[in-house]
Design a protein around this motif. Structure first.
Motif, PDB file in Angstrom:
ATOM      1  N   GLU A 103       1.229  -1.076   0.128  1.00  0.00           N
ATOM      2  CA  GLU A 103       0.038   0.145  -0.012  1.00  0.00           C
ATOM      3  C   GLU A 103       0.675   1.475  -0.266  1.00  0.00           C
ATOM      4  N   ASN A 104       1.743   1.693   1.072  1.00  0.00           N
ATOM      5  CA  ASN A 104       2.605   2.342   0.562  1.00  0.00           C
ATOM      6  C   ASN A 104       3.766   2.315  -0.741  1.00  0.00           C
ATOM      7  N   THR A 105       4.252   1.109  -0.991  1.00  0.00           N
ATOM      8  CA  THR A 105       4.426   1.386  -2.496  1.00  0.00           C
ATOM      9  C   THR A 105       3.893   1.988  -3.217  1.00  0.00           C
ATOM     10  N   PHE A 106       2.309   1.560  -3.691  1.00  0.00           N
ATOM     11  CA  PHE A 106       1.464   2.150  -4.114  1.00  0.00           C
ATOM     12  C   PHE A 106       0.734   3.821  -4.372  1.00  0.00           C
ATOM     13  N   GLU A 107       1.245   4.062  -3.037  1.00  0.00           N
ATOM     14  CA  GLU A 107       1.576   6.047  -2.803  1.00  0.00           C
ATOM     15  C   GLU A 107       2.561   6.363  -3.128  1.00  0.00           C
ATOM     16  N   ASN A 108       3.435   5.738  -3.266  1.00  0.00           N
ATOM     17  CA  ASN A 108       4.803   6.274  -3.371  1.00  0.00           C
ATOM     18  C   ASN A 108       4.369   6.406  -5.252  1.00  0.00           C
ATOM     19  N   ILE A 109       3.889   5.456  -5.915  1.00  0.00           N
ATOM     20  CA  ILE A 109       3.574   5.454  -6.782  1.00  0.00           C
ATOM     21  C   ILE A 109       2.962   6.538  -7.607  1.00  0.00           C
ATOM     22  N   LYS A 110       1.961   6.642  -7.368  1.00  0.00           N
ATOM     23  CA  LYS A 110       0.755   7.834  -7.071  1.00  0.00           C
ATOM     24  C   LYS A 110       1.635   9.227  -6.910  1.00  0.00           C
ATOM     25  N   LYS A 126       0.452  13.644 -21.778  1.00  0.00           N
ATOM     26  CA  LYS A 126       0.238  14.078 -19.975  1.00  0.00           C
ATOM     27  C   LYS A 126      -0.699  12.595 -20.342  1.00  0.00           C
ATOM     28  N   GLU A 127      -1.126  12.047 -21.141  1.00  0.00           N
ATOM     29  CA  GLU A 127      -2.319  11.036 -21.898  1.00  0.00           C
ATOM     30  C   GLU A 127      -1.894   9.811 -21.328  1.00  0.00           C
ATOM     31  N   LYS A 128      -0.238   9.611 -21.673  1.00  0.00           N
ATOM     32  CA  LYS A 128       0.673   8.723 -21.748  1.00  0.00           C
ATOM     33  C   LYS A 128       1.087   8.200 -19.976  1.00  0.00           C
ATOM     34  N   ILE A 129       0.798   9.234 -19.297  1.00  0.00           N
ATOM     35  CA  ILE A 129       1.218   8.775 -17.318  1.00  0.00           C
ATOM     36  C   ILE A 129       0.588   7.697 -17.296  1.00  0.00           C
ATOM     37  N   GLU A 130       0.045   6.973 -16.988  1.00  0.00           N
ATOM     38  CA  GLU A 130      -0.978   5.822 -16.196  1.00  0.00           C
ATOM     39  C   GLU A 130      -0.233   6.163 -14.712  1.00  0.00           C
ATOM     40  N   LEU A 131      -1.683   7.110 -14.157  1.00  0.00           N
ATOM     41  CA  LEU A 131      -1.537   7.392 -13.101  1.00  0.00           C
ATOM     42  C   LEU A 131      -2.304   5.880 -11.947  1.00  0.00           C
ATOM     43  N   ASP A 132      -2.761   4.904 -12.524  1.00  0.00           N
ATOM     44  CA  ASP A 132      -3.122   4.102 -11.474  1.00  0.00           C
ATOM     45  C   ASP A 132      -2.578   2.783 -10.934  1.00  0.00           C
ATOM     46  N   PRO A 133      -2.005   2.766 -10.501  1.00  0.00           N
ATOM     47  CA  PRO A 133      -0.661   2.052  -9.188  1.00  0.00           C
ATOM     48  C   PRO A 133      -0.544   0.618  -9.593  1.00  0.00           C
ATOM     49  N   ARG A 134      -2.339  -0.050  -9.532  1.00  0.00           N
ATOM     50  CA  ARG A 134      -2.361  -1.305 -10.204  1.00  0.00           C
ATOM     51  C   ARG A 134      -2.123  -1.662 -11.368  1.00  0.00           C
ATOM     52  N   ALA A 135      -2.305  -0.847 -12.344  1.00  0.00           N
ATOM     53  CA  ALA A 135      -2.629  -1.035 -13.785  1.00  0.00           C
ATOM     54  C   ALA A 135      -0.919  -1.282 -13.972  1.00  0.00           C
ATOM     55  N   ILE A 136       0.028   0.164 -12.835  1.00  0.00           N
ATOM     56  CA  ILE A 136       1.510   0.002 -13.465  1.00  0.00           C
ATOM     57  C   ILE A 136       2.175  -1.129 -12.902  1.00  0.00           C
ATOM     58  N   LEU A 137       1.516  -1.778 -11.462  1.00  0.00           N
ATOM     59  CA  LEU A 137       2.357  -3.678 -10.900  1.00  0.00           C
ATOM     60  C   LEU A 137       1.364  -4.211 -12.082  1.00  0.00           C
ATOM     61  N   SER A 216       9.381   0.369   0.373  1.00  0.00           N
ATOM     62  CA  SER A 216       8.412   0.916  -0.723  1.00  0.00           C
ATOM     63  C   SER A 216       8.030   1.855  -2.085  1.00  0.00           C
ATOM     64  N   GLU A 217       9.548   2.990  -1.560  1.00  0.00           N
ATOM     65  CA  GLU A 217       9.644   3.559  -2.140  1.00  0.00           C
ATOM     66  C   GLU A 217      11.256   3.479  -3.288  1.00  0.00           C
ATOM     67  N   LYS A 218      11.872   1.593  -2.692  1.00  0.00           N
ATOM     68  CA  LYS A 218      12.413   1.633  -3.404  1.00  0.00           C
ATOM     69  C   LYS A 218      11.766   0.800  -4.831  1.00  0.00           C
ATOM     70  N   LEU A 219      11.015  -0.091  -3.985  1.00  0.00           N
ATOM     71  CA  LEU A 219      10.479  -0.816  -4.906  1.00  0.00           C
ATOM     72  C   LEU A 219       9.205   0.190  -6.039  1.00  0.00           C
ATOM     73  N   ALA A 220       8.933   0.937  -5.728  1.00  0.00           N
ATOM     74  CA  ALA A 220       7.855   1.912  -6.341  1.00  0.00           C
ATOM     75  C   ALA A 220       8.700   2.290  -7.650  1.00  0.00           C
ATOM     76  N   HIS A 221      10.071   2.716  -7.679  1.00  0.00           N
ATOM     77  CA  HIS A 221      10.700   2.692  -8.946  1.00  0.00           C
ATOM     78  C   HIS A 221      11.386   1.707  -9.268  1.00  0.00           C
ATOM     79  N   GLU A 222      11.161   0.770  -8.700  1.00  0.00           N
ATOM     80  CA  GLU A 222      11.679  -0.336 -10.146  1.00  0.00           C
ATOM     81  C   GLU A 222      10.747  -0.665 -10.232  1.00  0.00           C
TER      82      GLU A 222
END
Length: 256
Positions: A103-110, A126-137, A216-222
């Motif tokens: 959950e913290n990883t999703f927050e950092n991704i957002k 802007k349209e190419k930037i994905e804002l949904d953390p679950r879709a990024i995962l 959570s920060e490291k995993l978000a960037h990866e």
């Protein structure tokens, strides 16, 4: 009855008792609560709609159905792939800690993606930037999942493996003056094994960075890098493919 006969009879009775106990244990292990005619439950709304359109839902309503597992839910927030990633992230049975870390990883991704979105000036960018953390995962897992793997194979007393990730055949002189060809054999992966490797690579890449940075920060960037086909996990996958390509002439050894 002599003492020898008594001992023989007692040993025979003990043997029969042990045999009956073993048969009872084996029967208990093979016993299933539900008959093979029972079907698995369909609890997801999208799956029920698909079955309804194919007119298979009425046929299933007349069949006996197994009860759903405790973690099965029809909530719109449930994601099977996210739940599996939490299980791979979990250590020592601490699932709540793993869930909180994701959950913290999703927050950092957002937060990272929103910063990119606000800095972008071009509407097409802007349209190419994905804002949904679950879709990024999900995209990161898809990009990181390999289809081939290198495995050691033995044939004729020889072990085939790769040494120091080189792509040429190497020979080692052993103590008994025998030469062994050292290569690895490319083998196709099953879907379950491939998904495990992709998720495990992402988790290990998040843990291998600086210790001062939180997981959570490291995993978000990866995850963001893997979703964009960049980062260490993608390089590791490409390196594996290069090794498989270099050793493809030995693929026939996997049938031995």
């Amino acid at each position: 009855m002599t003492s020898l006969q008594k001992l023989t009879t007692l040993a025979r009775l003990l043997s029969l008792r042990q045999q009956s106990r073993t048969e009872l244990v084996n029967a208990t292990r093979n016993y299933s609560v539900f008959n093979p005619t029972y079907v698995k439950p369909v609890f997801r709304p999208e799956e029920q709609e698909a079955l309804d359109q194919e007119e298979e839902l009425k046929a299933l309503s007349l069949l006996p159905i197994k009860p759903a597992f405790t973690d099965d839910t029809s909530s719109e927030f449930y994601d099977k792939q996210v739940n599996k990633f939490i299980n791979f992230l979990m250590r020592e049975g601490k699932k709540e800690t793993a869930r909180k870390a994701l959950e913290n990883t999703f927050e950092n991704i957002k937060r990272i993606q929103l910063e990119k979105y606000n800095k972008a000036t071009d509407p097409a960018e802007k349209e190419k930037i994905e804002l949904d953390p679950r879709a990024i995962l999900r995209q990161a897992i898809e990009n990181s999942t390999p289809v081939l793997e290198l495995l050691k194979m033995k044939k004729g007393g020889q072990t085939y493996q790769v040494i120091n990730d080189t792509f040429h055949i190497q020979f080692e002189k052993l103590a008994d003056d025998a030469l062994f060809c050292c290569i690895k054999v490319p083998v196709p992966l099953t879907e379950k094994r491939a998904q495990f490797l992709g998720m495990n690579w992402l988790i290990q890449a998040g843990k291998d960075k600086q210790m001062k940075v939180h997981l959570s920060e490291k995993l978000a960037h990866e995850l963001i890098d893997a979703a964009n086909n960049e980062g260490r996990v993608i390089k590791k996958k490409q390196e594996l493919y290069r090794q498989c390509e270099a050793n493809r002439s030995y693929a026939h050894f996997r049938w031995f």
